[in-house]
Design a protein around this motif. Sequence first.
Motif: not given
Length: 310
Positions: A242-246, A182-192, A204-206, A231-235
């Motif tokens: 990188g797309l997640v980080g964005a 998840v992005p660093a500022d995502h609502r779940l980012a603090s979860r273990r 999702y980016i898949a 939302a996006f598909e990568g190769q």
Amino acid sequence: MSNMIRDMRREAIELLPLLPTLVAVADTEHITDAAHVLGVPQPTVSRQVARASAILGVDIVERRGRGIVLTSTGRVLIPYLQRALSDIDAGIDAMTEHDARARGRIAVAFQNTLGEDVVPALIRQFRVDHPAVTFDLDQGARARCLDRLADGVSDLAFVSLSAEHTDNNSFQLYDERLMLVVPADHRLASRRSVDLADTADENYIAMGHGFGMRSICDELWADAGFSPRIAFEGQDTHTVRGLVGAGLGIAILPRIRAHGGEGGTVDIGLTQPAARRRIGMVWNPQADSPRQVAAFRSMVLRSGRTLVIR
């Protein structure tokens, strides 16, 4: 080797270059025909026969009519010369075959994520003892790798393993946890850790269809009871991360080895036990493997797990 040469009789050493001529003369019983077989002038054959007789101190052939025949001494000697030539030919053939095996090529297909460390580590170790062997490398989606293997284009494939891969056609190198990225500022980012069901409303980016990670993710989403919005598909996984980080979505990816995140991302554990992927080597048990391929496969079976420890 020098002692062996010293121990050889002088006559044997001097006869060695004359063996083809003597055998050809014995086979054809004619100087001209022997010269034709050998591709040399007739006087050369005559001189070499005379030279052999001088070395041995006895006549090897004698004239009979317009041709020649072996003397009794020649009939004793020639079978040994024929065997010597046959052994030399066999030795050259064996050397050529060994050289071909030592120098051969190995075609390896592998998923993109394994090209950074796994495949290079295995090849590096193999080339310690087989420096002349070359590799044809083909990387891409899991489906492509397995197709190349099935078509005989690749000798071996390094991919994520599934149920059809058994001890008869594969070898597991390791398995690795899959993480929710998840992005660093995502609502779940603090979860273990997180249950995938809690991400049903996320974008999702898949990886694209045909990639091993996409097949695993499809199964995980289905088991969690939802069909995600893609939302996006990568190769490749680097692009997906990188797309997640964005901030464009979240993803399921192998855990990165560095602590924390990468490129503004955070890795979170998944509670699903099936959130793992098995990585291994696959081969076609019906195919006849060249010796260099068999040697490489044996090395992976013997040492692969220690070479790619995770």
